[in-house]
Design an enzyme around this catalytic site. Structure first.
Site, short mmCIF file in Angstrom:
data_model
loop_
_atom_site.label_atom_id
_atom_site.label_comp_id
_atom_site.label_asym_id
_atom_site.label_seq_id
_atom_site.Cartn_x
_atom_site.Cartn_y
_atom_site.Cartn_z
CG HIS A 36 8.52 35.19 34.54
ND1 HIS A 36 8.66 36.13 33.55
CD2 HIS A 36 9.58 34.35 34.41
CE1 HIS A 36 9.75 35.87 32.85
NE2 HIS A 36 10.33 34.80 33.35
CG ASP A 63 17.96 33.77 32.70
OD1 ASP A 63 18.34 34.93 32.97
OD2 ASP A 63 16.79 33.38 32.88
ZN LIG Z 1 14.99 34.27 33.22
#
Ligand SMILES: [Zn+2]
Length: 340
Positions: free
Chosen positions: A124, A247
């Protein structure tokens, strides 16, 4: 011909503490250190700190100065999800450097491929901004570094639950870096629609597969077989990087996808098969997210099994028919660039 897998395990990356109750906690790495610490069958490597010059291959001097200034301070909040502790900057430099060290070992033929168990994660992080638990974009720095080392085409496959906005933005105009992301959508960070395909000379070098909650092994299998592997094969990377978050596992507390460790093994095996054909087997997987400790440990085991070329197990979740509509949208978006 190089053989064997290198694994970076380094306890110094435990020093990043984003705060009480934060999902990206030191125990994620602790679980891997405990599980793999005495394991055999791979070459264990320590991390080195990335230099400012290496980090600046992707990030602005202003961001590097801002992050450096957090060193030794108890807590600096960088965005609503992202805060530092006294040891965070050093951990972030080690995370980026660990990936570079592993890439160097692969380029030198010391190991055939590898996995880097790093934190904080990176995908990110934008060139000028930390966000979403991420400070330095470890995989993007590695891709830029590999290009500087003379590797002509680098593919980044990002199977983390979340879209890797930072990696996409760094390379979206670059025809020599293929960025492929499977992710839950719509979801954090909001980017990653099928029609985000890259820009300018990089048009057709960004491949987004936005998946609704509920997709599991069979949907991922179909997406890889029908879209990802064909495009990846035609791109013919000389080095493959994997943003390996776990995840997307069915147990993850943040996500809604249903991938099992068997599913991760199947993805890793398919990607490694392309790397064997086009990149002399050069593939480095890097931990991104994943917040259930069992899912991380089992997912890393599955990835290491695929890197050791053990045959993939059968899929355990999902229904391939569910992927029809998403893949139709992806094909439509990519059809100007690829014959799929
Ligand atoms: Zn993630």
């Amino acid at each position: 011909m190089a053989h064997g897998t290198g694994v970076v395990l380094d306890a110094r990356m435990l020093a990043h503490d984003p705060g009480r109750g934060h999902p990206e906690r030191p125990e994620r790495l602790r679980a891997l250190l405990d599980h793999l610490g005495d394991a055999r069958g791979f070459t264990r490597l320590g991390a080195r700190a990335a230099t400012d010059e290496e980090i600046a291959l992707v990030h602005t001097p202003a961001l590097i100065e801002h992050l450096e200034a957090t060193a030794g301070r108890a807590r600096v909040v960088l965005d609503p999800d992202t805060a530092t502790s006294a040891g965070s900057w050093e951990a972030a430099r080690l995370a980026a450097g660990a990936v570079l060290q592993l890439c160097e070992a692969v380029l030198a033929g010391e190991v055939a491929n590898g996995f880097a168990a790093v934190r904080p994660p990176g995908h990110h992080a934008e060139s000028n901004r930390a966000m979403g638990f991420c400070f330095v974009n470890n995989v993007a720095v590695a891709a830029a570094y590999l290009k500087r080392r003379g590797v002509r085409r680098v593919a980044v496959i990002d199977w983390d639950l979340h879209h890797g906005n930072g990696t996409q933005h760094v390379f979206e105009c670059d025809p020599d870096v293929l960025y492929v992301s499977t992710h839950q959508y719509p979801f954090y960070p909001g980017t990653g629609a099928a029609d985000e395909v890259g820009r300018g000379e990089g048009a057709g070098r960004t491949l987004n597969l936005p998946f609704p909650a509920g997709f599991g092994d069979a949907e991922f299998d179909r997406a890889l077989d029908e879209v990802v592997v064909p495009i990846l094969t035609r791109f013919a990377p000389e080095f493959v990087l994997v943003s390996a978050g776990f995840d997307a596992d069915y147990r993850d507390p943040l996500g809604g996808l249903q991938v099992t460790p068997q599913g991760f093994a199947r993805m890793a095996h398919r990607i490694a098969s392309v790397a064997n054909r086009t990149a002399a087997g050069r593939i480095v997987a890097v931990l991104e997210g994943g917040y259930d400790l069992d899912a991380i440990v089992e997912g890393v085991d599955a990835t290491l099994a695929a890197l050791a070329d053990r045959p993939p197990p059968a899929p355990r979740s999902g229904d391939a028919r569910n992927a029809e509509r998403v893949l139709a949208r992806v094909r439509a978006a990519q059809s100007p660039y690829w014959d799929i």
